[in-house]
Design an enzyme around this catalytic site. Structure first.
Site, PDB file in Angstrom:
ATOM      1  N   LYS A 158      28.549  40.473  43.835  1.00 43.18           N
ATOM      2  CA  LYS A 158      28.241  40.246  42.422  1.00 43.18           C
ATOM      3  C   LYS A 158      29.008  39.063  41.849  1.00 43.18           C
ATOM      4  CE  LYS A 158      25.538  42.022  41.013  1.00 43.18           C
ATOM      5  NZ  LYS A 158      24.109  41.677  41.273  1.00 43.18           N
ATOM      6  N   GLY A 175      27.848  35.874  42.600  1.00 41.16           N
ATOM      7  CA  GLY A 175      26.886  34.783  42.517  1.00 41.16           C
ATOM      8  C   GLY A 175      26.552  34.199  43.877  1.00 41.16           C
ATOM      9  N   THR A 176      26.688  35.001  44.941  1.00 41.07           N
ATOM     10  CA  THR A 176      26.433  34.488  46.293  1.00 41.07           C
ATOM     11  C   THR A 176      24.982  34.070  46.490  1.00 41.07           C
ATOM     12  OG1 THR A 176      26.072  36.750  47.100  1.00 41.07           O
ATOM     13  CG2 THR A 176      28.298  35.848  47.311  1.00 41.07           C
ATOM     14  N   LYS A 229      18.668  39.514  38.907  1.00 40.61           N
ATOM     15  CA  LYS A 229      19.848  38.715  38.565  1.00 40.61           C
ATOM     16  C   LYS A 229      19.924  38.528  37.047  1.00 40.61           C
ATOM     17  CE  LYS A 229      20.409  38.347  42.960  1.00 40.61           C
ATOM     18  NZ  LYS A 229      21.431  39.159  43.655  1.00 40.61           N
TER      19      LYS A 229
END
Length: 382
Positions: free
Chosen positions: A139, A141-142, A345
């Site tokens: 969580k 932002g990969t 997202k």
């Protein structure tokens, strides 16, 4: 002579680019072998390797056609690849010997040469072990980082999370299995995979190190408190989609009137603790930390830094990003085609009492300070 009479085209010039020469020679050999297959009854395979891609050619019976064919192949290989000059002494360090030993153990499961069949495409691309891994954080932002990095033509990214180093059943399959999960890429491209769980898994750093001590690692981090809320939000929506009940976030964060420090989402945000484990195996200059909060607000400067870290030519531009007012975050523009991240997202976090948020911020204050000191950087976190 036989190949020359069969194919009227000229061999690639010695001055041609290596990739072009390799593709041309590979295509030429492929056509020649296919023509020989029609002429002779091939029953078994034999294996040829042209760096960096393992190639499974057609048959052992071809070895009986003539010794001239073997000499022809050797001559063509000299055209494709220049003479290799060792860039360092032949003495193998203890660390390198250990790494090679571990790789051999992993490869024991795939000792048959025919196991490499299918690792090369007719266009000259092949599956390779990754040279870069996005190791986390969950969580953080990969997915956004991987999608943005994929805008670069020299990046070949694995589509799904592989979980090779942190799942025992996957790791036990060996390196061949791992390579089979990778996308097809050319020799000038960097293969990248991302599995956010790697960063917080104790066994992973050593396993990655044993596979490749020169690995370049990407770690994207967000404000630890915000990451906790995102962690909860993802699990909450997963339960909602399955029509299953799920406790409120307060029930996870509070235990006996105090902050529940045993909550897994909180543990994942203790960056200092997990970073120490990675630095036992990789120097800090092998780990690039991406500011996930800045990536959301203004992605281009962060991606520029990643390009430099991976030694990529600057190909991604500010024009590749545009802010989508409807979604509330940046989307990508690639060759005239626009695309945004999945609707999962950017979900709105649950409302949390300000007093509870203050407790969360206070808890992370000291671990954050230690992390800043450890990596020699500060971040705009609570």
């Amino acid at each position: 002579r036989r190949l020359g009479s069969w194919h009227s085209g000229a061999a690639p010039a010695a001055g041609a680019r290596p990739a072009a020469r390799r593709q041309a020679v590979t295509a030429l050999l492929e056509k020649y072998v296919l023509s020989q297959q029609k002429e002779h009854n091939f029953s078994r395979l034999f294996y040829v390797e042209i760096t960096p891609c393992p190639i499974t050619w057609l048959s052992e019976a071809r070895l009986r056609i003539s010794a001239m064919a073997a000499l022809l192949l050797g001559a063509l290989l000299l055209i494709v690849q220049p003479q290799i000059v060792p860039s360092r002494p032949a003495v193998i360090s203890k660390a390198e010997a250990t790494s090679q030993s571990v790789q051999k153990e992993l490869l024991k499961k795939t000792t048959l040469k025919n196991d490499f069949k299918g690792n090369i495409h007719f266009n000259g691309s092949c599956q390779q072990l990754p040279q870069t891994i996005i190791i986390g954080v969950r969580k953080g932002g990969t997915r956004a980082l991987l999608e943005m990095l994929s805008l670069h033509p020299n990046i070949a990214a694995a589509e799904s999370e592989v979980h090779f180093f942190d799942w025992e059943d996957h790791y036990g399959n060996g390196l061949q299995w791992y390579m089979n999960q990778m996308p097809f890429s050319y020799s000038h491209q960097i293969t990248v995979e991302k599995t956010p769980a790697y960063f917080t898994s104790p066994k992973v750093p050593k396993r990655v190190y044993n596979m490749n001590q020169s690995m370049r690692l990407l770690l994207i981090l967000r404000d630890p408190s915000e990451r906790v809320l995102s962690d909860y939000t993802q699990v909450f929506y997963n339960h909602v989609q399955k029509h299953k009940p799920y406790p409120s976030i307060e029930e996870f964060l509070i235990k006996d009137g105090e902050l529940n420090v045993d909550y897994k989402a909180i543990n994942r945000s203790l960056y200092y603790f997990h970073m120490q484990n990675w630095l036992k195996y990789f120097p800090l200059d092998r780990i690039h930390i991406v500011d996930g909060d800045k990536l959301i607000k203004d992605p281009f400067p962060e991606i520029e830094k990643v390009e430099r870290f991976l030694r990529l030519s600057p190909q991604i531009n500010a024009s590749n990003f545009y802010f989508n007012k409807t979604k509330g975050f940046y989307c990508l523009r690639d060759g005239g085609r626009e695309r945004c991240l999945h609707e999962s997202k950017g979900r709105v976090h649950p409302h949390v009492d300000s007093h509870l948020l203050d407790k969360l911020h206070e808890y992370f204050h000291e671990p954050n300070r230690k992390f800043f000191e450890l990596v020699g950087r500060t971040f705009d976190w609570h």
